[in-house]
Scaffold this active site. Sequence first.
Site, PDB file in Angstrom:
ATOM      1  N   ASP A  13       0.824  -1.208   0.000  1.00  0.00           N
ATOM      2  CA  ASP A  13       0.000   0.000   0.000  1.00  0.00           C
ATOM      3  C   ASP A  13       0.859   1.260   0.000  1.00  0.00           C
ATOM      4  OD1 ASP A  13      -2.177   1.927   0.759  1.00  0.00           O
ATOM      5  OD2 ASP A  13      -3.273   0.053   1.008  1.00  0.00           O
ATOM      6  N   SER A  63      -6.656   4.377  -1.273  1.00  0.00           N
ATOM      7  CA  SER A  63      -6.790   2.952  -0.967  1.00  0.00           C
ATOM      8  C   SER A  63      -8.193   2.427  -1.227  1.00  0.00           C
ATOM      9  CB  SER A  63      -6.385   2.696   0.491  1.00  0.00           C
ATOM     10  OG  SER A  63      -5.024   2.999   0.680  1.00  0.00           O
ATOM     11  N   ARG A 153      -3.289  15.822   5.315  1.00  0.00           N
ATOM     12  CA  ARG A 153      -2.815  14.468   5.020  1.00  0.00           C
ATOM     13  C   ARG A 153      -2.959  14.158   3.529  1.00  0.00           C
ATOM     14  NH1 ARG A 153      -2.451   9.655   8.504  1.00  0.00           N
ATOM     15  NH2 ARG A 153      -2.821   7.752   7.314  1.00  0.00           N
ATOM     16  N   ARG A 183      -8.309  15.882  11.553  1.00  0.00           N
ATOM     17  CA  ARG A 183      -8.832  14.576  11.158  1.00  0.00           C
ATOM     18  C   ARG A 183      -8.274  13.442  12.010  1.00  0.00           C
ATOM     19  NH1 ARG A 183      -6.953  13.041   5.225  1.00  0.00           N
ATOM     20  NH2 ARG A 183      -7.240  10.928   6.026  1.00  0.00           N
ATOM     21  N   ASP A 256     -14.639   4.502   5.472  1.00  0.00           N
ATOM     22  CA  ASP A 256     -13.890   3.944   6.596  1.00  0.00           C
ATOM     23  C   ASP A 256     -13.614   4.940   7.709  1.00  0.00           C
ATOM     24  OD1 ASP A 256     -12.119   5.257   4.886  1.00  0.00           O
ATOM     25  OD2 ASP A 256     -10.483   3.822   5.173  1.00  0.00           O
ATOM     26  N   ASP A 396       2.243   3.202   2.992  1.00  0.00           N
ATOM     27  CA  ASP A 396       1.242   4.268   2.963  1.00  0.00           C
ATOM     28  C   ASP A 396       1.106   4.949   4.315  1.00  0.00           C
ATOM     29  OD1 ASP A 396      -0.788   5.813   1.626  1.00  0.00           O
ATOM     30  OD2 ASP A 396      -2.264   4.701   2.788  1.00  0.00           O
ATOM     31  N   ASP A 437      -1.607  -0.074  -4.642  1.00  0.00           N
ATOM     32  CA  ASP A 437      -2.895   0.531  -4.982  1.00  0.00           C
ATOM     33  C   ASP A 437      -2.768   1.990  -5.390  1.00  0.00           C
ATOM     34  OD1 ASP A 437      -2.073   1.134  -2.420  1.00  0.00           O
ATOM     35  OD2 ASP A 437      -4.064   1.030  -1.527  1.00  0.00           O
ATOM     36  N   HIS A 438      -1.680   2.643  -4.988  1.00  0.00           N
ATOM     37  CA  HIS A 438      -1.406   4.044  -5.339  1.00  0.00           C
ATOM     38  C   HIS A 438      -0.020   4.378  -4.834  1.00  0.00           C
ATOM     39  CE1 HIS A 438      -1.920   5.105  -1.113  1.00  0.00           C
ATOM     40  NE2 HIS A 438      -3.039   4.412  -1.124  1.00  0.00           N
ATOM     41  N   HIS A 456      -0.989  11.266  -1.209  1.00  0.00           N
ATOM     42  CA  HIS A 456      -0.762  10.298  -2.276  1.00  0.00           C
ATOM     43  C   HIS A 456      -0.194  11.023  -3.497  1.00  0.00           C
ATOM     44  CE1 HIS A 456      -4.130   7.640  -0.368  1.00  0.00           C
ATOM     45  NE2 HIS A 456      -3.024   7.657   0.335  1.00  0.00           N
TER      46      HIS A 456
END
Length: 505
Positions: A13, A63, A153, A183, A256, A396, A437-438, A456
């Site tokens: 990840d 993700s 973030r 956050r 999530d 990640d 995934d990224h 990301h």
Amino acid sequence: MNAPKPVVLCILDGWGLSDDKTANAPYLAKTPTFDAIMTKGPHARLITHGPDVGLPSGQMGNSEVGHTNIGAGRVVAMDLGQIDLAIEDGSFFDNAALRDFIARTRAAGGTAHLMGLVSDGGVHGHLNHIIAAAQAITNAGVPVVMHAITDGRDVAPKSAYGFMAELEDRLPKGARIVTVTGRYFALDRDNRWERVQEAYDAMVRGEGRRVSTAHSAIDYAYNQSESDEFITASVLTGYDGMRDGDSLFCLNFRADRAREILRAIGEPGFADFDTGARPALSALLGMVEYSDAHNAYMTTVFPKRDIVNTLGAWVARHGLRQFRLAETEKYPHVTFFLNGGKEEAEPGEDRFMPKSPKVATYDMQPEMSAPEVTDKFVEAIGAGYDLIVTNYANPDMVGHTGDLKAAIKACEAVDQGLSRVIAALEQAGGAMIVTADHGNCEMMIDPETGGPHTAHTLNPVPVALVGGPAGVTLRDGRLSDLAPTVLALMGLPKPPEMTGESLIT
């Protein structure tokens, strides 16, 4: 030729590829196993952003998007684009669930509370969506208060001033900001309830660091060395909490990180911390569905769309056994998101979830729970499963801290795990696709500011084949090509819904 068993999909990840080696954690790390995979065997690159994963052009992947596309085997139109389009064509303002929310709030004589991530990161939410919701509600004569969640973030770590100024400038008359919270507290997803309680106390009870304006909340935080993600829950003068008859609209479109705070506010019988007497809300609305459990006490503007014949469903339909593995930070991704937004395991699908370490930030423990993930991974390879899907969270989660040295250690921890996994795979006679995934940790310094880069990236990610058929190569592609590739290795046809194509050539 017999199909290899097991076939493994290993997702690193946040492990992207970049020609810029300056602050590139995977490049700077000692990763002999990964290096060997990428030089000795078939390998290629995958695109993980924009229209190739169902996002607007130029929008970085994440993700949720990545795992959804991986599991679907087709490009899935993601919520960000759907919501943007609905606002643009006006259908958002006529949405039945939103109109009902407004009617219930107005009938109760209440105030509508909006909660959302104030940035244009587009991973969990978007500032434009907040403005549209505020306009729709105030136009109906219902007062609006805003619980602003600062990002730092998915965007630069200290960019809150600009986003807050834009929010204040664009909020319609009749809407005002009443709390500002990082956050880290409001969008926890790892059952760190002490963090969630700080956000809850500010939003629901009006208790927290007292400030006069949203900008003064940011000022105070920066003076305390708190970047945007970590701003202590702050309450603006004049706000003393939610009242009976008020309502709440959560603007985040990714499930999530919205689940825990919404559970605390609305779940009947919630007991993970002492909420005190909760107000009797007239309505609780979400931009999307957050889980089946949340649907019992919330309505939604954009209901979940069924994604049929995902990788997991198709493997189960053929009577085969599969195993899903990730530590808690990424567990929803290899289960809920990979299965197309379905909570329940497929028949024959086993799961294991080691707990992520209880540290404030993962640069303090960059190996996270990789050793335990690897232990279970190796065990699963010898357990007779047909398919194994594993996620290593480290690149990640540590990449998001902006700490290059820690990110290097994170990559090295994953590489050590891969060494053991490949040895077990060779012994079992299996095959493995290694991918991501990224991107994230391959860019740890922001090229524009020279400061830490925590978001990301738009970079491609690696895809490599270990233990596959002799003489094959891999082509470049996108994430939706992974499921068809896995099925090809397993000797299974792909379902008609999968429009991705095998990467094996």
